[in-house]
Design an enzyme around this catalytic site. Structure first.
Site, PDB file in Angstrom:
ATOM      1  CG  ASP A 162      29.222  -3.108 151.245  1.00 28.12           C
ATOM      2  OD1 ASP A 162      30.196  -2.676 150.610  1.00 28.12           O
ATOM      3  OD2 ASP A 162      28.262  -2.397 151.579  1.00 28.12           O
ATOM      4  CD  GLU A 175      25.895  -0.170 153.183  1.00 26.10           C
ATOM      5  OE1 GLU A 175      25.424  -0.659 152.144  1.00 26.10           O
ATOM      6  OE2 GLU A 175      26.415  -0.836 154.092  1.00 26.10           O
TER       7      GLU A 175
END
Length: 277
Positions: A48, A151
């Site tokens: 990420d 997330e």
């Protein structure tokens, strides 16, 4: 929708160059609107943060991007630091390596506490946030968050830790999509395909903590939120067990407070109702 089968390919078969152009335009727009000099990104050696950094460098030029590597020397694997260091060098961005172990230790010494593993892990995330904002304030930068849509939707981030950012460049992409975009941007496979981990304690791995693979989580989220299917329909369409779909929904519900501003009383009920006549 009855009888339709949904696989991971439906999520990941995308025009990643088109996505890269859209996200770089988004980054430029946010930075320009804020009047900022550039962005600071916290780099962990994971997919990420690597993808966010690569997009920022492409959008703004490497000279307007600062990468901060913020390991805890007692927790962070050396390989993660080396992966992150190699990435920032390949992108040509400015970077600093700051061990947060002394910062975390100072909190524990000042309070005299011995927190449980989760509380200590969240303290590490919040220490990193404070350092990112220190540099953002000093240099007129925005903090580019590294959270992805997976997330965000299940609340897998620390409130006022890695969740405290100015904007989220990859916040519209599921984890499985981020991995594909990372490869398209030239992020090494060793990072793009590395098992995800917030590294909040030794041996910490995201999928072990969550009890599900991201491929399952993303498929569940896509069916439930993008397609609007009920649990029974989603189970039939994806082949996922009902229990896993319900678990994803439970994580989403339990983390709702992380996606909202702190609640405050309505002024109409608590102020203006009591105006003196």
């Amino acid at each position: 929708m009855a009888g339709r089968k949904i696989g991971l390919g439906e999520l990941t078969s995308l025009d990643y160059e088109g996505i890269a152009r859209a996200l770089t335009n988004f980054i430029r727009g946010v930075v320009r609107e804020a009047g900022a000099r550039g962005v600071v990104v916290g780099i962990s050696g994971g997919v990420d943060s690597a993808t966010t950094l690569a997009l920022a460098a492409r959008a703004l030029g490497p000279e307007r991007v600062l990468a901060l590597l913020l390991p805890d020397s007692e927790v962070t694997p050396r390989g993660d630091v080396e992966d992150a260091r190699e990435l920032v060098k390949s992108l040509g961005v400015r970077y600093k390596v700051i061990d947060i172990r002394p910062v975390v230790r100072s909190f524990l010494e000042a309070t005299g506490e011995k927190p449980d593993r989760r509380s200590l892990g969240n303290l590490r995330a919040r220490a990193r946030m404070a350092i990112l904002y220190l540099y953002a304030n000093m240099q007129g930068l925005l903090v580019a968050g590294t959270g992805d849509r997976s997330e965000i939707l299940i609340g897998y981030f620390t409130k006022y830790g890695d969740g405290a950012v100015d904007f989220l460049p990859i916040g519209s992409l599921y984890k499985t999509q981020v991995r594909r975009l990372a490869l398209h941007l030239g992020v090494p496979e060793s990072i793009a395909l590395k098992p995800s981990s917030p590294r909040l304690w030794p041996g910490h791995l995201a999928e072990e903590e969550l009890g599900m693979k991201y491929e399952e989580i993303d498929l569940a989220l896509y069916a439930l939120f993008d397609l609007g299917l009920g649990v029974e329909e989603a189970a039939e369409a994806t082949g996922l067990p009902r229990e896993k779909l319900e678990k994803v929904l439970d994580m989403h519900r339990a983390s709702e407070h992380k996606r909202r501003l702190p609640p405050a009383p309505d002024p109409g009920d608590t102020v203006w109702r009591f105006r003196r006549r």
